[in-house]
Structure formats: C-alpha cells, structure tokens
Design a protein around this motif. Structure first.
Motif, PDB file in Angstrom:
ATOM      1  N   LEU A   1       1.050  -1.284  -0.036  1.00  0.00           N
ATOM      2  CA  LEU A   1       0.202  -0.176   0.051  1.00  0.00           C
ATOM      3  C   LEU A   1       1.044   1.376   0.371  1.00  0.00           C
ATOM      4  CD1 LEU A   1      -3.215  -0.978   2.331  1.00  0.00           C
ATOM      5  CD2 LEU A   1      -2.248  -0.119   0.492  1.00  0.00           C
ATOM      6  N   VAL A   2       1.879   1.571   1.033  1.00  0.00           N
ATOM      7  CA  VAL A   2       2.287   2.319   0.907  1.00  0.00           C
ATOM      8  C   VAL A   2       3.803   2.665  -0.142  1.00  0.00           C
ATOM      9  CG1 VAL A   2       4.752   3.627   1.631  1.00  0.00           C
ATOM     10  CG2 VAL A   2       3.077   2.420   3.186  1.00  0.00           C
ATOM     11  N   ILE A   3       4.201   1.411  -0.973  1.00  0.00           N
ATOM     12  CA  ILE A   3       4.546   1.535  -3.002  1.00  0.00           C
ATOM     13  C   ILE A   3       3.811   2.283  -3.572  1.00  0.00           C
ATOM     14  CG2 ILE A   3       5.501  -0.092  -4.728  1.00  0.00           C
ATOM     15  CD1 ILE A   3       6.420  -1.366  -1.937  1.00  0.00           C
ATOM     16  N   GLY A   4       2.156   1.647  -3.155  1.00  0.00           N
ATOM     17  CA  GLY A   4       1.458   2.723  -4.579  1.00  0.00           C
ATOM     18  C   GLY A   4       1.010   3.394  -4.025  1.00  0.00           C
ATOM     19  N   ALA A   5       1.366   4.311  -3.247  1.00  0.00           N
ATOM     20  CA  ALA A   5       0.818   5.918  -2.740  1.00  0.00           C
ATOM     21  C   ALA A   5       1.946   6.977  -2.975  1.00  0.00           C
ATOM     22  CB  ALA A   5       0.123   5.626  -0.900  1.00  0.00           C
ATOM     23  N   ILE A   6       3.563   6.140  -2.649  1.00  0.00           N
ATOM     24  CA  ILE A   6       4.279   7.153  -2.579  1.00  0.00           C
ATOM     25  C   ILE A   6       4.916   6.465  -4.547  1.00  0.00           C
ATOM     26  CG2 ILE A   6       4.232   7.312  -0.508  1.00  0.00           C
ATOM     27  CD1 ILE A   6       7.039   5.555  -0.804  1.00  0.00           C
ATOM     28  N   GLN A   7       4.562   5.724  -5.260  1.00  0.00           N
ATOM     29  CA  GLN A   7       5.457   5.567  -6.635  1.00  0.00           C
ATOM     30  C   GLN A   7       5.328   6.432  -7.500  1.00  0.00           C
ATOM     31  OE1 GLN A   7       4.599   1.220  -7.993  1.00  0.00           O
ATOM     32  NE2 GLN A   7       6.621   1.201  -8.025  1.00  0.00           N
ATOM     33  N   LEU A   8       3.707   6.924  -7.526  1.00  0.00           N
ATOM     34  CA  LEU A   8       4.204   8.097  -8.502  1.00  0.00           C
ATOM     35  C   LEU A   8       3.749   9.247  -8.069  1.00  0.00           C
ATOM     36  CD1 LEU A   8       0.976   5.878 -10.000  1.00  0.00           C
ATOM     37  CD2 LEU A   8       3.145   6.054 -11.019  1.00  0.00           C
ATOM     38  N   LEU A   9       4.393   9.597  -7.117  1.00  0.00           N
ATOM     39  CA  LEU A   9       4.163  10.847  -6.524  1.00  0.00           C
ATOM     40  C   LEU A   9       6.132  11.388  -7.064  1.00  0.00           C
ATOM     41  CD1 LEU A   9       3.264  10.734  -3.269  1.00  0.00           C
ATOM     42  CD2 LEU A   9       2.073  11.866  -5.307  1.00  0.00           C
ATOM     43  N   ASP A  10       6.575  12.495  -7.055  1.00  0.00           N
ATOM     44  CA  ASP A  10       7.501  13.570  -7.479  1.00  0.00           C
ATOM     45  C   ASP A  10       8.703  13.050  -6.389  1.00  0.00           C
ATOM     46  OD1 ASP A  10       9.817  15.282  -8.139  1.00  0.00           O
ATOM     47  OD2 ASP A  10       8.440  17.056  -6.825  1.00  0.00           O
ATOM     48  N   PRO A  11       9.704  12.518  -6.790  1.00  0.00           N
ATOM     49  CA  PRO A  11      10.864  12.021  -5.982  1.00  0.00           C
ATOM     50  C   PRO A  11      11.530  12.206  -5.160  1.00  0.00           C
ATOM     51  CG  PRO A  11      11.032  10.873  -7.989  1.00  0.00           C
ATOM     52  CD  PRO A  11      10.473  12.034  -8.352  1.00  0.00           C
ATOM     53  N   SER A  12      11.597  13.826  -5.412  1.00  0.00           N
ATOM     54  CA  SER A  12      11.894  14.762  -4.307  1.00  0.00           C
ATOM     55  C   SER A  12      11.286  15.785  -2.992  1.00  0.00           C
ATOM     56  CB  SER A  12      12.389  16.471  -5.456  1.00  0.00           C
ATOM     57  OG  SER A  12      11.124  16.627  -5.948  1.00  0.00           O
ATOM     58  N   ARG A  13       9.793  14.900  -3.108  1.00  0.00           N
ATOM     59  CA  ARG A  13       8.934  15.421  -2.431  1.00  0.00           C
ATOM     60  C   ARG A  13       8.769  15.115  -0.657  1.00  0.00           C
ATOM     61  NH1 ARG A  13       2.515  14.291  -3.059  1.00  0.00           N
ATOM     62  NH2 ARG A  13       1.879  15.126  -1.218  1.00  0.00           N
ATOM     63  N   ARG A  14       8.864  15.584   0.386  1.00  0.00           N
ATOM     64  CA  ARG A  14       9.053  15.392   1.554  1.00  0.00           C
ATOM     65  C   ARG A  14       8.547  13.930   2.049  1.00  0.00           C
ATOM     66  NH1 ARG A  14       9.466  20.283   5.530  1.00  0.00           N
ATOM     67  NH2 ARG A  14       7.395  20.230   4.005  1.00  0.00           N
ATOM     68  N   CYS A  15       9.035  13.312   2.741  1.00  0.00           N
ATOM     69  CA  CYS A  15       7.596  11.770   3.250  1.00  0.00           C
ATOM     70  C   CYS A  15       8.693  11.474   4.704  1.00  0.00           C
ATOM     71  CB  CYS A  15       7.740  10.448   1.822  1.00  0.00           C
ATOM     72  SG  CYS A  15       9.268   9.976   2.034  1.00  0.00           S
ATOM     73  N   TYR A  16       7.758  11.075   5.563  1.00  0.00           N
ATOM     74  CA  TYR A  16       8.114  10.369   6.538  1.00  0.00           C
ATOM     75  C   TYR A  16       8.014   9.086   7.197  1.00  0.00           C
ATOM     76  CZ  TYR A  16       7.650  16.034   7.544  1.00  0.00           C
ATOM     77  OH  TYR A  16       7.408  17.120   7.843  1.00  0.00           O
ATOM     78  N   ARG A  17       9.332   8.631   7.440  1.00  0.00           N
ATOM     79  CA  ARG A  17       9.192   7.043   7.971  1.00  0.00           C
ATOM     80  C   ARG A  17       9.451   7.005   9.045  1.00  0.00           C
ATOM     81  NH1 ARG A  17      13.817   3.371   5.800  1.00  0.00           N
ATOM     82  NH2 ARG A  17      12.775   1.458   6.006  1.00  0.00           N
ATOM     83  N   MET A  18       9.016   5.553   9.982  1.00  0.00           N
ATOM     84  CA  MET A  18       9.419   5.457  11.407  1.00  0.00           C
ATOM     85  C   MET A  18      10.687   4.787  11.097  1.00  0.00           C
ATOM     86  SD  MET A  18       8.020   5.663  14.553  1.00  0.00           S
ATOM     87  CE  MET A  18       6.402   6.083  14.030  1.00  0.00           C
ATOM     88  N   ILE A  19      11.586   4.915  11.769  1.00  0.00           N
ATOM     89  CA  ILE A  19      12.901   4.213  11.606  1.00  0.00           C
ATOM     90  C   ILE A  19      13.124   3.931  13.257  1.00  0.00           C
ATOM     91  CG2 ILE A  19      15.410   3.908  11.351  1.00  0.00           C
ATOM     92  CD1 ILE A  19      14.710   5.369   9.515  1.00  0.00           C
ATOM     93  N   GLY A  20      12.453   2.747  13.937  1.00  0.00           N
ATOM     94  CA  GLY A  20      13.398   1.957  15.130  1.00  0.00           C
ATOM     95  C   GLY A  20      12.377   2.683  16.313  1.00  0.00           C
ATOM     96  N   GLY A  21      11.476   3.523  15.839  1.00  0.00           N
ATOM     97  CA  GLY A  21      10.503   4.204  17.003  1.00  0.00           C
ATOM     98  C   GLY A  21      10.806   6.245  16.462  1.00  0.00           C
TER      99      GLY A  21
END
Length: 147
Positions: A49-69
C-alpha cells in the motif's frame, strides 16, 4: 503400549501422556507458524500500500518514515527503495515460513499415523481438514501480497 526387545527406536516405548504432550507441542508450533505468517503477510500488504501510494509522486517530495520508533524526514527517492527492499525481505521470510509450515504439517501427519491419533470434536465427529483451527486460518494466508 508394548515394549520391543532389541530393535526399534526409543520413541516406540513412550507412554500415552508423553505422546499427548509431544503432539500438543507440535500443534502449538504449527499454530505459531500460522500466526507469524499471517502477521508478516499483513506487513507485506502494508508495504504494498505504501509503495503504491508514493510510487507515482515526485521523487524529491518530502515524506516521513518510522525508523526504530523515531519519525524521520526523508525524500520519496530515499524511502521508496528501502520500503521495496523491506517488502522483498518480508516476502522471503514468508516463503521460508511456508516451507517450514508444510514440513511441520507433514511431521504432524506422520506422528498422527504412527500413534493412531484422532481428534474428536465436541459433538463426537472425527475431525476433517476443514475443521482444524489452522485449516480455517489458511484462507487468511492466501492474499494478494505481491504486485
């Protein structure tokens, strides 16, 4: 149970309670494998679901990811390959667990034959494959996890 003099392995001589205990342990292990597969397949689905949601977006766009809490800010260009690698790794683990599951089911079937084990439902009928807890969970395990 009869004891054999000389030949045969030690398992031929175990008592009924030991057989029940071993069988219960095997069934518990089988259910744990089913649970882990279900849990990991849900994670694979979330990754898809995450891949499908962000795949078509601009690669330079900001996103947030949870890493180790900890929530970290990255770009889609950085996050997408990592999410795809994680998904591939999860799929590999699910594949190995499915192999372990099949081996465990085979071991249980052999154990049932060896000791003539039959499970009865509360109404007195002998079980069939569809009546086991893991048999009903099996439908959950077959999901569209890949693209």
């Amino acid at each position: 149970m009869s004891t054999k003099a000389g030949g045969g392995d030690g398992r031929e001589q175990i008592n009924e309670q030991a057989v029940v205990n071993i069988y219960g342990t095997m069934r518990t292990e089988l259910n744990q494998i089913y649970s882990k597969i279900t849990e990991l397949e849900m994670e694979v689905s979330e990754h898809s679901l995450v891949i499908g949601a962000i795949q078509l977006l601009d690669p330079s766009r900001r996103c947030y990811r949870m890493i180790g809490g900890v929530l970290v800010e990255r770009t889609i260009r950085e996050v997408l390959p990592a999410v795809q690698r994680n998904k591939a790794g999860l799929e590999e683990v699910v594949s190995r667990l499915n192999e372990a599951l099949e081996k465990k089911k085979k071991d249980i079937a052999e154990f049932e034959l060896k000791y003539k084990i039959r499970i009865r439902k509360p109404d007195g009928d002998v079980k069939d494959d569809g009546g086991r807890k893991e048999g009903s969970a099996h439908g959950v395990l077959v999901g569209p996890a890949s693209d």
